[in-house]
Each structure stands twice: as structure tokens, then as C-alpha cells.
Scaffold this motif. Structure first.
Motif, PDB file in Angstrom:
ATOM      1  N   ALA A   1      -3.740   3.404  -3.989  1.00 19.45           N
ATOM      2  CA  ALA A   1      -3.779   4.870  -3.982  1.00 19.45           C
ATOM      3  C   ALA A   1      -4.812   5.297  -5.020  1.00 19.45           C
ATOM      4  CB  ALA A   1      -2.406   5.444  -4.324  1.00 19.45           C
TER       5      ALA A   1
ATOM      6  N   GLN B   1       0.857  -1.183   0.000  1.00 23.55           N
ATOM      7  CA  GLN B   1       0.000   0.000   0.000  1.00 23.55           C
ATOM      8  C   GLN B   1       0.891   1.231   0.000  1.00 23.55           C
ATOM      9  OE1 GLN B   1      -2.917   0.174   3.086  1.00 23.55           O
ATOM     10  NE2 GLN B   1      -3.998   1.858   2.109  1.00 23.55           N
ATOM     11  N   ALA B   2       0.612   2.146  -0.922  1.00 22.68           N
ATOM     12  CA  ALA B   2       1.416   3.360  -1.061  1.00 22.68           C
ATOM     13  C   ALA B   2       1.246   4.254   0.160  1.00 22.68           C
ATOM     14  CB  ALA B   2       1.004   4.123  -2.313  1.00 22.68           C
ATOM     15  N   SER B   3       2.353   4.823   0.575  1.00 21.84           N
ATOM     16  CA  SER B   3       2.297   5.847   1.618  1.00 21.84           C
ATOM     17  C   SER B   3       1.734   7.120   1.002  1.00 21.84           C
ATOM     18  CB  SER B   3       3.700   6.123   2.168  1.00 21.84           C
ATOM     19  OG  SER B   3       4.481   6.763   1.162  1.00 21.84           O
ATOM     20  N   GLU B   4       1.435   8.089   1.820  1.00 19.27           N
ATOM     21  CA  GLU B   4       0.955   9.369   1.305  1.00 19.27           C
ATOM     22  C   GLU B   4       2.024  10.023   0.428  1.00 19.27           C
ATOM     23  OE1 GLU B   4      -0.809  13.655   2.892  1.00 19.27           O
ATOM     24  OE2 GLU B   4      -0.552  12.012   4.311  1.00 19.27           O
ATOM     25  N   ARG B   5       3.280   9.901   0.835  1.00 24.65           N
ATOM     26  CA  ARG B   5       4.378  10.489   0.055  1.00 24.65           C
ATOM     27  C   ARG B   5       4.482   9.848  -1.327  1.00 24.65           C
ATOM     28  NH1 ARG B   5      10.761  10.075   1.605  1.00 24.65           N
ATOM     29  NH2 ARG B   5      10.378   7.955   0.936  1.00 24.65           N
ATOM     30  N   LEU B   6       4.430   8.522  -1.387  1.00 25.18           N
ATOM     31  CA  LEU B   6       4.500   7.837  -2.680  1.00 25.18           C
ATOM     32  C   LEU B   6       3.286   8.189  -3.535  1.00 25.18           C
ATOM     33  CD1 LEU B   6       5.788   5.846  -4.659  1.00 25.18           C
ATOM     34  CD2 LEU B   6       4.639   3.990  -3.425  1.00 25.18           C
ATOM     35  N   SER B   7       2.125   8.181  -2.932  1.00 21.65           N
ATOM     36  CA  SER B   7       0.904   8.540  -3.656  1.00 21.65           C
ATOM     37  C   SER B   7       1.004   9.955  -4.223  1.00 21.65           C
ATOM     38  CB  SER B   7      -0.303   8.417  -2.725  1.00 21.65           C
ATOM     39  OG  SER B   7      -1.480   8.761  -3.394  1.00 21.65           O
TER      40      SER B   7
ATOM     41  N   GLU C   1      12.634   9.472  -4.011  1.00 16.63           N
ATOM     42  CA  GLU C   1      11.641   9.144  -2.982  1.00 16.63           C
ATOM     43  C   GLU C   1      10.763   7.977  -3.437  1.00 16.63           C
ATOM     44  OE1 GLU C   1       9.438  12.602  -1.791  1.00 16.63           O
ATOM     45  OE2 GLU C   1      11.183  13.536  -0.844  1.00 16.63           O
TER      46      GLU C   1
ATOM     47  N   GLU D   1      10.704   3.761  -1.702  1.00 15.20           N
ATOM     48  CA  GLU D   1       9.519   3.035  -1.249  1.00 15.20           C
ATOM     49  C   GLU D   1       9.069   1.946  -2.215  1.00 15.20           C
ATOM     50  OE1 GLU D   1       5.005   3.942   0.289  1.00 15.20           O
ATOM     51  OE2 GLU D   1       6.459   5.566   0.243  1.00 15.20           O
ATOM     52  N   ASP D   2       9.230   2.187  -3.502  1.00 13.74           N
ATOM     53  CA  ASP D   2       8.701   1.242  -4.478  1.00 13.74           C
ATOM     54  C   ASP D   2       9.544   1.223  -5.750  1.00 13.74           C
ATOM     55  OD1 ASP D   2       7.007  -0.580  -5.765  1.00 13.74           O
ATOM     56  OD2 ASP D   2       5.713   1.020  -6.514  1.00 13.74           O
TER      57      ASP D   2
END
Length: 172
Positions: free
Chosen positions: A77, A12-18, A126, A130-131
Motif C-alpha cells: 500500500a 497485499q492490503a485491500s483498499e479498506r485496510l490501506s 476492520e 484483515e491483518d
């Protein structure tokens, strides 16, 4: 084997990744829309070639925006491609109205390709932290858009002067 109810099958994407992927998404959508505007409004020398080249860019920008949005969905996201979101959050400058000469169109489209790539490069590290899978998408998009920027901008370039040593060695 029974899967525990709190066990996640997907990332699940973090807010930053999203937010970073959303930033790329709106620029891709805007690149597609502005490319279409350029396609419709371009006039002048070498019109046909530029008109067709814009079609290629438009097609890829549209495909890339879909890939980003679908990647976001796979990470749970929510992509936002609504016109008001794109208009207020894109990094691309507005495209002028009316007919635009081919020479100016080349400059305008190159600037928009560069702005799109600049934003992807800005968020890349960034995203990669994360991904890495999403970062791989960015790599492919950057490579293709930089190639387009080079090819489009070549329309307005003049050849570099050859150095005298290069010319002499070829004459030998």
C-alpha cells in the motif's frame, strides 16, 4: 523448486485496510506536528516538565507514523504523508497560534492524544479482520498514547477526595 509467476509471497492490503492505516498515519503525523507546535509555544508554570514531556510524545508519534507507513509499504500500500493530505484528512482539531499557557496546552494535547486513539479504536476491528499484525501495532500505539493522555492530563487534575472509610482505616 520454481515459484509460479502468479504466486504472491507477501500479503497485499485491500483498499479498506490501506484506507484505515492511512487514516492512522495522518493522525500520527499531525500529532507529531501539533506536539512540536505546542512544544515551541507553551509558557507558564511547570513549563520545563511539560516541554520535556512533549518531546517524548513527539518522538513516539514520529516513530509510530514511520512504523505505520512502513507497514503499509510491506503490504504493498502507498502511504501519503504529504502536508496537504495530512491537513485535509486528519481527525485532530487545529492547534491555536501564539503562546499557549501550560494549563491550556495540557488540555489541547490531551484532546489530540484522545482523538488519535479514538480513530485507531474506530478502525481497529476492520484492520484486525484483515491483518492481525497491523492490529498488533495499533494495540501498542493505543497503549502508549493512552498512557501519555493520562500522564499529561494529570497536570490539570485535582486529587479526588478520600472517602471517610478509607481515611479511618488508614488511621487505625
Amino acid at each position: 523448486m520454481q515459484i509460479p509467476p502468479d504466486w504472491k509471497v507477501t500479503m497485499q492490503a485491500s483498499e479498506r485496510l490501506s484506507n484505515n492505516l492511512q487514516s492512522v498515519l495522518v493522525d500520527m503525523i499531525e500529532l507529531h506536528v501539533q506536539g512540536k507546535q505546542a512544544h515551541w509555544s507553551v509558557v507558564g508554570k511547570n513549563f520545563r516538565d511539560l516541554h520535556l514531556q512533549l518531546d517524548e510524545i513527539i518522538m513516539d508519534a514520529r516513530e509510530f507514523s514511520d512504523e505505520v507507513a512502513e507497514r503499509m509499504r510491506s503490504l504493498d500500500a502507498m502511504p501519503d504523508g504529504r502536508s496537504e493530505t495530512v491537513t485535509t484528512t486528519t481527525h485532530l482539531p487545529k492547534f491555536p497560534d501564539g503562546e499557549v499557557d501550560t494549563t491550556e496546552t495540557v488540555t489541547l494535547i490531551t484532546e489530540r492524544l484522545d482523538a488519535t486513539v479514538d480513530n485507531m479504536r474506530k478502525v481497529h476491528d476492520e484492520v484486525d479482520e484483515e491483518d492481525p499484525t497491523s492490529a498488533d501495532l495499533l494495540h501498542a500505539f493505543i497503549e502508549k498514547l493512552e498512557q501519555y493522555a493520562w500522564m499529561v492530563s494529570a497536570e490539570n487534575r485535582k486529587p479526588r477526595k478520600r472517602s471517610s472509610s478509607t481515611s479511618k482505616s488508614r488511621a487505625s
